[in-house]
Design a protein around this motif. Structure first.
Motif, short mmCIF file in Angstrom:
data_model
loop_
_atom_site.label_atom_id
_atom_site.label_comp_id
_atom_site.label_asym_id
_atom_site.label_seq_id
_atom_site.Cartn_x
_atom_site.Cartn_y
_atom_site.Cartn_z
N TRP A 19 0.83 -1.22 0.00
CA TRP A 19 0.00 0.00 0.00
C TRP A 19 0.86 1.26 0.00
O TRP A 19 0.53 2.24 -0.66
CB TRP A 19 -0.95 0.00 1.20
CG TRP A 19 -1.75 1.26 1.32
CD1 TRP A 19 -1.53 2.28 2.21
CD2 TRP A 19 -2.88 1.67 0.54
NE1 TRP A 19 -2.46 3.28 2.04
CE2 TRP A 19 -3.30 2.93 1.01
CE3 TRP A 19 -3.57 1.09 -0.51
CZ2 TRP A 19 -4.37 3.61 0.47
CZ3 TRP A 19 -4.65 1.78 -1.05
CH2 TRP A 19 -5.04 3.03 -0.56
N ALA A 20 1.96 1.23 0.71
CA ALA A 20 2.82 2.42 0.79
C ALA A 20 3.30 2.86 -0.60
O ALA A 20 3.55 4.04 -0.81
CB ALA A 20 4.01 2.14 1.69
N ASP A 21 3.38 1.92 -1.53
CA ASP A 21 3.82 2.26 -2.89
C ASP A 21 2.76 3.01 -3.68
O ASP A 21 3.07 3.69 -4.64
CB ASP A 21 4.19 0.98 -3.66
CG ASP A 21 5.39 0.28 -3.06
OD1 ASP A 21 6.21 0.95 -2.40
OD2 ASP A 21 5.50 -0.94 -3.26
N PHE A 22 1.49 2.85 -3.32
CA PHE A 22 0.44 3.51 -4.10
C PHE A 22 -0.52 4.35 -3.26
O PHE A 22 -1.51 4.84 -3.77
CB PHE A 22 -0.33 2.52 -4.98
CG PHE A 22 -0.98 1.39 -4.25
CD1 PHE A 22 -2.25 1.52 -3.74
CD2 PHE A 22 -0.33 0.18 -4.10
CE1 PHE A 22 -2.88 0.48 -3.09
CE2 PHE A 22 -0.95 -0.88 -3.45
CZ PHE A 22 -2.22 -0.72 -2.95
N ASP A 23 -0.22 4.57 -2.00
CA ASP A 23 -1.15 5.34 -1.16
C ASP A 23 -1.26 6.79 -1.61
O ASP A 23 -2.27 7.43 -1.39
CB ASP A 23 -0.79 5.18 0.31
CG ASP A 23 -0.05 6.33 0.92
OD1 ASP A 23 0.99 6.74 0.37
OD2 ASP A 23 -0.53 6.82 1.94
N LYS A 24 -0.26 7.31 -2.32
CA LYS A 24 -0.35 8.69 -2.83
C LYS A 24 -1.44 8.84 -3.88
O LYS A 24 -1.94 9.92 -4.13
CB LYS A 24 0.99 9.14 -3.39
CG LYS A 24 1.46 8.38 -4.60
CD LYS A 24 2.82 8.85 -5.07
CE LYS A 24 3.34 8.02 -6.20
NZ LYS A 24 3.89 6.74 -5.80
N ALA A 25 -1.84 7.72 -4.50
CA ALA A 25 -2.92 7.76 -5.48
C ALA A 25 -4.29 7.80 -4.81
O ALA A 25 -5.29 8.08 -5.47
CB ALA A 25 -2.83 6.54 -6.40
N ASP A 26 -4.35 7.57 -3.52
CA ASP A 26 -5.62 7.59 -2.77
C ASP A 26 -5.95 9.03 -2.39
O ASP A 26 -5.84 9.45 -1.25
CB ASP A 26 -5.50 6.70 -1.52
CG ASP A 26 -6.78 6.60 -0.73
OD1 ASP A 26 -7.84 7.02 -1.25
OD2 ASP A 26 -6.74 6.12 0.41
N VAL A 27 -6.37 9.81 -3.38
CA VAL A 27 -6.57 11.25 -3.20
C VAL A 27 -7.72 11.59 -2.25
O VAL A 27 -7.78 12.69 -1.72
CB VAL A 27 -6.77 11.97 -4.55
CG1 VAL A 27 -5.51 11.90 -5.39
CG2 VAL A 27 -7.96 11.41 -5.30
N PHE A 28 -8.65 10.65 -2.02
CA PHE A 28 -9.76 10.89 -1.10
C PHE A 28 -9.54 10.25 0.26
O PHE A 28 -10.42 10.29 1.11
CB PHE A 28 -11.08 10.39 -1.71
CG PHE A 28 -11.48 11.14 -2.95
CD1 PHE A 28 -11.88 12.46 -2.86
CD2 PHE A 28 -11.46 10.53 -4.19
CE1 PHE A 28 -12.24 13.16 -4.00
CE2 PHE A 28 -11.82 11.22 -5.33
CZ PHE A 28 -12.21 12.54 -5.24
N ASP A 29 -8.38 9.63 0.47
CA ASP A 29 -8.03 8.98 1.73
C ASP A 29 -9.12 7.98 2.16
O ASP A 29 -9.57 7.97 3.29
CB ASP A 29 -7.80 10.02 2.83
CG ASP A 29 -7.04 9.46 4.02
OD1 ASP A 29 -6.26 8.51 3.83
OD2 ASP A 29 -7.25 9.96 5.13
N GLU A 30 -9.53 7.14 1.19
CA GLU A 30 -10.57 6.15 1.44
C GLU A 30 -10.03 4.75 1.69
O GLU A 30 -10.78 3.84 2.01
CB GLU A 30 -11.53 6.08 0.24
CG GLU A 30 -12.26 7.38 0.00
CD GLU A 30 -13.08 7.35 -1.27
OE1 GLU A 30 -14.26 7.72 -1.18
OE2 GLU A 30 -12.57 6.97 -2.33
N GLY A 31 -8.74 4.58 1.48
CA GLY A 31 -8.16 3.26 1.67
C GLY A 31 -8.39 2.33 0.50
O GLY A 31 -8.18 1.12 0.59
N VAL A 32 -8.80 2.88 -0.64
CA VAL A 32 -9.04 2.09 -1.84
C VAL A 32 -8.96 3.02 -3.06
O VAL A 32 -9.29 4.20 -2.97
CB VAL A 32 -10.41 1.38 -1.79
CG1 VAL A 32 -11.55 2.37 -1.77
CG2 VAL A 32 -10.57 0.37 -2.91
N ILE A 33 -8.49 2.47 -4.16
CA ILE A 33 -8.44 3.24 -5.41
C ILE A 33 -9.62 2.77 -6.26
O ILE A 33 -9.67 1.60 -6.67
CB ILE A 33 -7.11 3.00 -6.16
CG1 ILE A 33 -5.90 3.25 -5.24
CG2 ILE A 33 -7.06 3.87 -7.42
CD1 ILE A 33 -5.83 4.62 -4.63
N ILE A 34 -10.57 3.66 -6.50
CA ILE A 34 -11.79 3.31 -7.22
C ILE A 34 -11.96 4.21 -8.44
O ILE A 34 -11.17 5.14 -8.66
CB ILE A 34 -13.03 3.41 -6.29
CG1 ILE A 34 -13.14 4.81 -5.68
CG2 ILE A 34 -12.96 2.36 -5.20
CD1 ILE A 34 -14.38 5.02 -4.81
#
Length: 62
Positions: A19-34
């Motif tokens: 997750w640390a590798d892609f958490d910057k893509a979680d722009v809404f801080d939801e814990g998931v990329i949708i």
């Protein structure tokens, strides 16, 4: 952040390893990329691009 960088993480969840590798893509801080995340990034990219041109102005090709 580019659209392609977010696209590759679609469906990833905070609980997954790496997750640390892609958490910057979680722009809404939801814990998931949708899809909502992808849509937001696309709107940012298009918004910047659209304001660079006037209606009827010829767009340069590369």
């Amino acid at each position: 952040m580019s659209q392609a960088s977010v696209d590759q993480y679609l469906g990833m969840m905070k609980e997954e390893s790496g997750w640390a590798d892609f958490d910057k893509a979680d722009v809404f801080d939801e814990g998931v990329i949708i899809v909502r995340t992808l849509s937001y990034v696309a709107q940012l990219i298009l918004g910047d691009w659209l304001f660079e041109y006037e209606p009827g102005q010829e767009i340069e090709s590369y």
